[in-house]
Design an enzyme around this catalytic site. Structure first.
Site, PDB file in Angstrom:
ATOM      1  CD  GLU A  71     -26.851 -56.831   2.426  1.00  0.00           C
ATOM      2  OE1 GLU A  71     -26.531 -55.624   2.503  1.00  0.00           O
ATOM      3  OE2 GLU A  71     -27.759 -57.342   3.099  1.00  0.00           O
ATOM      4  CD  GLN A 115     -23.180 -50.028   4.281  1.00  0.00           C
ATOM      5  OE1 GLN A 115     -22.911 -51.172   3.938  1.00  0.00           O
ATOM      6  NE2 GLN A 115     -23.385 -49.069   3.399  1.00  0.00           N
ATOM      7  CB  CYS A 122     -21.717 -51.495   0.947  1.00  0.00           C
ATOM      8  SG  CYS A 122     -21.739 -50.593  -0.617  1.00  0.00           S
TER       9      CYS A 122
END
Length: 204
Positions: A71, A115, A122
């Site tokens: 993630e 990020q 993403c």
């Protein structure tokens, strides 16, 4: 705007992940269908009917019995639930990997931010991670030539001005990596860069 499912599928194919890639899914991802095969997927935190919110990548290595969750913000489980109303425990429970004889699997989750807070890249970062997984399934999170191109920062510093140059550099490295490895990205570079820019969410 971010990345569409069509874009992500095309880029993942270019990156050579095809034999292991199950596809792109919304939050209803059914999990991994076989406990014995290398597999990976890109999963959105929202339902498809919403148009999507945030992309993550899941990967399964049967040899080490490890499930990877990449993630790009490195949010904690609690923060994922708070920000995106997303929980992955039930996903793992209903996955075929949970039916392995000893039901003992290791979950390795990204904990650092790669990020920027206003970036919409993403999905592209997920593609980069899947390239690492396809080539170095034992160490896809780091210590490989692909993920070594970017630098993680503590999630607690995600919005700190101090780390924004690092996060911006990560995105530039991401684009350069895709320019080298994905003909689809090269053909649609201007459009994809515009839709995923480092300040995209701030400008919306």
């Amino acid at each position: 705007m971010g990345s569409s499912e069509q874009e992500l599928k095309a880029i993942v194919k270019d990156l050579g992940c095809g034999p292991y890639f199950l596809g792109t899914y919304d939050k209803r991802f059914p999990g991994f269908v076989s406990p014995h095969k290398l597999a990976c997927a890109i999963v959105n935190t929202a339902g498809r009917e919403t148009g999507g919110v945030h992309w993550m990548a899941f990967a399964w290595n049967p040899r080490s019995k490890t499930c990877y969750l990449f993630e790009p913000f490195g949010f904690s489980d609690q923060r994922l639930k708070q920000v995106y109303q997303f929980e992955y425990e039930s996903l793992l429970r209903r996955s075929a990997i949970a039916s392995s004889p000893d039901r003992c699997i290791t979950l390795e989750k990204s904990t650092q931010s790669v990020q920027g807070p206003n970036s919409a890249a993403c999905g592209l970062f997920c593609c980069m991670f899947l390239h690492a997984f396809a080539n170095w399934p034992q160490t896809p999170m780091d210590h490989n030539p692909t993920m070594n191109l970017i630098t993680g920062v503590p999630n607690s510093m995600l919005n700190s001005p101090q780390v924004q140059p690092t996060l911006r550099r990560n995105q530039e490295q991401l684009y350069s990596f895709l320019e080298r490895h994905s003909p689809y990205f090269r053909s649609h570079s201007a459009q994809i860069r515009s839709a995923t820019s480092f300040c995209h969410l701030k400008n919306m």
